[in-house]
Design an enzyme around this catalytic site. Structure first.
Site, PDB file in Angstrom:
ATOM      1  CE  LYS A   1      -1.423   1.869   3.755  1.00  0.00           C
ATOM      2  NZ  LYS A   1      -2.065   2.269   5.023  1.00  0.00           N
ATOM      3  CB  SER A   2       3.768   2.236   2.094  1.00  0.00           C
ATOM      4  OG  SER A   2       3.147   1.975   3.316  1.00  0.00           O
TER       5      SER A   2
ATOM      6  NE  ARG B   1      -5.150   8.028  10.518  1.00  0.00           N
ATOM      7  CZ  ARG B   1      -4.537   7.240   9.643  1.00  0.00           C
ATOM      8  NH1 ARG B   1      -5.232   6.677   8.665  1.00  0.00           N
ATOM      9  NH2 ARG B   1      -3.238   7.032   9.730  1.00  0.00           N
TER      10      ARG B   1
ATOM     11  CB  SER C   1       1.585  11.400  10.668  1.00  0.00           C
ATOM     12  OG  SER C   1       1.606  10.720   9.423  1.00  0.00           O
ATOM     13  CB  THR C   2       6.923   9.782   9.043  1.00  0.00           C
ATOM     14  OG1 THR C   2       6.278   8.581   8.595  1.00  0.00           O
ATOM     15  CG2 THR C   2       7.572   9.544  10.399  1.00  0.00           C
TER      16      THR C   2
ATOM     17  CG  ASP D   1       1.877   0.002   9.913  1.00  0.00           C
ATOM     18  OD1 ASP D   1       1.273   0.785  10.670  1.00  0.00           O
ATOM     19  OD2 ASP D   1       1.982   0.196   8.693  1.00  0.00           O
TER      20      ASP D   1
ATOM     21  CD  GLN E   1      -0.384   4.194  13.346  1.00  0.00           C
ATOM     22  OE1 GLN E   1      -0.425   3.114  13.918  1.00  0.00           O
ATOM     23  NE2 GLN E   1       0.616   4.536  12.538  1.00  0.00           N
TER      24      GLN E   1
ATOM     25  NE  ARG F   1      -0.979  -1.992   8.777  1.00  0.00           N
ATOM     26  CZ  ARG F   1      -0.768  -2.706   7.694  1.00  0.00           C
ATOM     27  NH1 ARG F   1      -0.909  -4.025   7.725  1.00  0.00           N
ATOM     28  NH2 ARG F   1      -0.426  -2.125   6.556  1.00  0.00           N
TER      29      ARG F   1
ATOM     30  CE  LYS G   1      -6.336   2.367   6.325  1.00  0.00           C
ATOM     31  NZ  LYS G   1      -6.726   3.589   5.609  1.00  0.00           N
TER      32      LYS G   1
END
Length: 434
Positions: free
Chosen positions: A24-25, A125, A177-178, A321, A348, A393, A418
């Site tokens: 996904k990333s 978020r 968040s990065t 994660d 998250q 997750r 997702k």
């Protein structure tokens, strides 16, 4: 999908070979990089999930020419070199954090006015550091709900940025968040004189930032880092015509964890040590707990210890994660497992530390939590219903716990769409072969 999924416990240790979807990333970064390229880009191995579909539909709403073939896992996209095809419009990013942060940044430095809508989950978020940075550049933001959160109407700072005679400079806090930093790095071609990003938070780097920089390099651009500031020199758009997306290591980890917990073996095809994904650290963590790892021609194989996993204390800030995954197999360890430096996962898809403690206690497992840690003690999980809090997750991690116990039921398993929409079908297929 049904309202719940009853996990079948393993009758013998897992002996699995499995394929997982694309990352996904990497998929969502590749989509944005392609949109900022000059010309045609062909992406292979694309993950199709709720998140990536929202990203794709948002790009289409912004006028990009996108051709999608889900069966072949490909996307073809005509990049516009950092200039948006339209100057007004509306997008919906769903619950996708990457789409929310990346596309908000892109629209915030463009020319035009856009409405950015999001799911109820995404509206909760954190976004404030990103909005503050955009406003400092000259963007105008109208809150359509709660201040500093989506949905918003944003007018981009493109004209002001174009009028600069030197690099753009902004301050950015990435403690929550990065993705805020990745967003500004990825949109660097929209700054004609380059960009310098000064990181104001204690956290200044991370595995997902390194993925961003590596992918920018693969698309022809270097992002420098001196330990405090990130810099990108002026350049004329990304250059790439074809790109292969890696398999999702985050998704692979659930199958590796099942092998580790059961004392069995799992190989995930096409996962190799040269992967750029930070969750590869989870494999090394499982090795510390007693597992062995072998790289084969078509993937890495993990073999779990015959005499059970060892407990440990571990800082998971850089691969958080998988905090849920470790927590879900922690009851099967021979001693306590303490996960630290993960306070940011409270913000998250859900409060993940709360989800860990709630579900473990419902299963009769003793655990304690602090602001940024959780400690889990050995025990036999008892029959219970797992509350997923609409978090993919949570669902996948606690399904792994259920493989070692009787009577574990996952509520709302459809939330996996997702990132890994056929996760439970893949799991059933493996269990049917046992």
């Amino acid at each position: 999908m049904a309202d719940s999924y009853r996990v079948r416990s393993l009758k013998k240790p897992a002996q699995w070979t499995v394929e997982v979807p694309g990352s996904k990333s990497i998929t969502n970064r590749a989509l944005l990089l392609s949109a900022l390229c000059k010309g045609h880009v062909y992406l292979h191995g694309v993950l199709f999930s709720d998140d990536s579909r929202h990203f794709l539909s948002s790009l289409q709403s912004l006028g990009y020419d996108v051709r999608i073939d889900e069966g072949q896992h490909t996307v073809e996209l005509e990049g516009c070199g950092g200039v948006l095809p339209v100057q007004a419009g509306s997008i919906h990013v769903g619950s996708a954090g990457t789409a929310a942060r990346f596309l908000t940044a892109m629209l915030g430095v463009s020319e035009g006015t856009f409405v950015i809508n999001a799911s109820e989950q995404m509206q909760k978020r954190p976004m404030q550091p990103l909005f503050e940075a955009l406003i400092s550049l000259g963007a105008s933001v109208e809150w359509l709900g709660e201040a500093w959160h989506l949905p918003v109407r944003i007018t981009g700072a493109g004209a002001q940025i174009r009028s600069l005679e030197q690099e753009a400079v902004l301050n950015l806090d990435i403690s929550t968040s990065t993705q805020f930093l990745s967003a500004f790095l990825l949109i660097a071609p929209m700054f004609p004189h380059g960009i310098r990003i000064h990181i104001t938070s204690e956290k200044k780097d991370g595995s997902y930032i390194r993925i961003t920089r590596k992918m920018m390099q693969e698309f022809g651009v270097e992002a420098g880092f001196d330990g405090c500031d990130y810099t990108v020199a002026p350049f004329d758009g990304y250059q790439k015509t074809e790109y292969q997306i890696e398999p999702d290591v985050s998704g692979a980890c659930y199958f590796y964890a099942a092998a580790a917990m059961s004392g069995g073996s799992a190989k995930v095809k096409h996962v190799h040590w040269d992967s750029m994904q930070g969750d590869m650290k989870f494999l090394k963590l499982l090795e510390q707990m007693g597992c062995s790892l072998t790289e084969e021609a078509d993937g890495i194989r993990l073999t779990g210890p015959v005499d059970g996993l060892k407990g440990l204390e571990v800082n998971m800030n850089d691969f958080s994660d998988q905090a849920l995954t470790l927590a879900a197999i922690a009851p099967y360890a021979s001693s306590s497992v303490k996960i630290t430096h993960v306070g940011h996962i409270r913000g998250q898809e859900c409060d993940r530390l709360h989800a860990i403690v709630t579900n473990l206690r419902n299963a009769g497992i003793t655990c304690e939590e602090g602001d940024d840690w959780v400690c889990i003690h050995p025990g036999k999980p008892q029959p219970c219903k797992i509350e997923t809090f609409e978090d993919h997750r949570v669902a996948m991690a606690f399904a792994v716990m259920g493989l070692g116990a009787e009577g574990i039921e996952i509520l709302n398993p459809g939330c996996c769409k997702k990132t890994f929409e056929n996760f439970f079908e893949v799991l059933d297929g493996l269990l049917n072969k046992q």
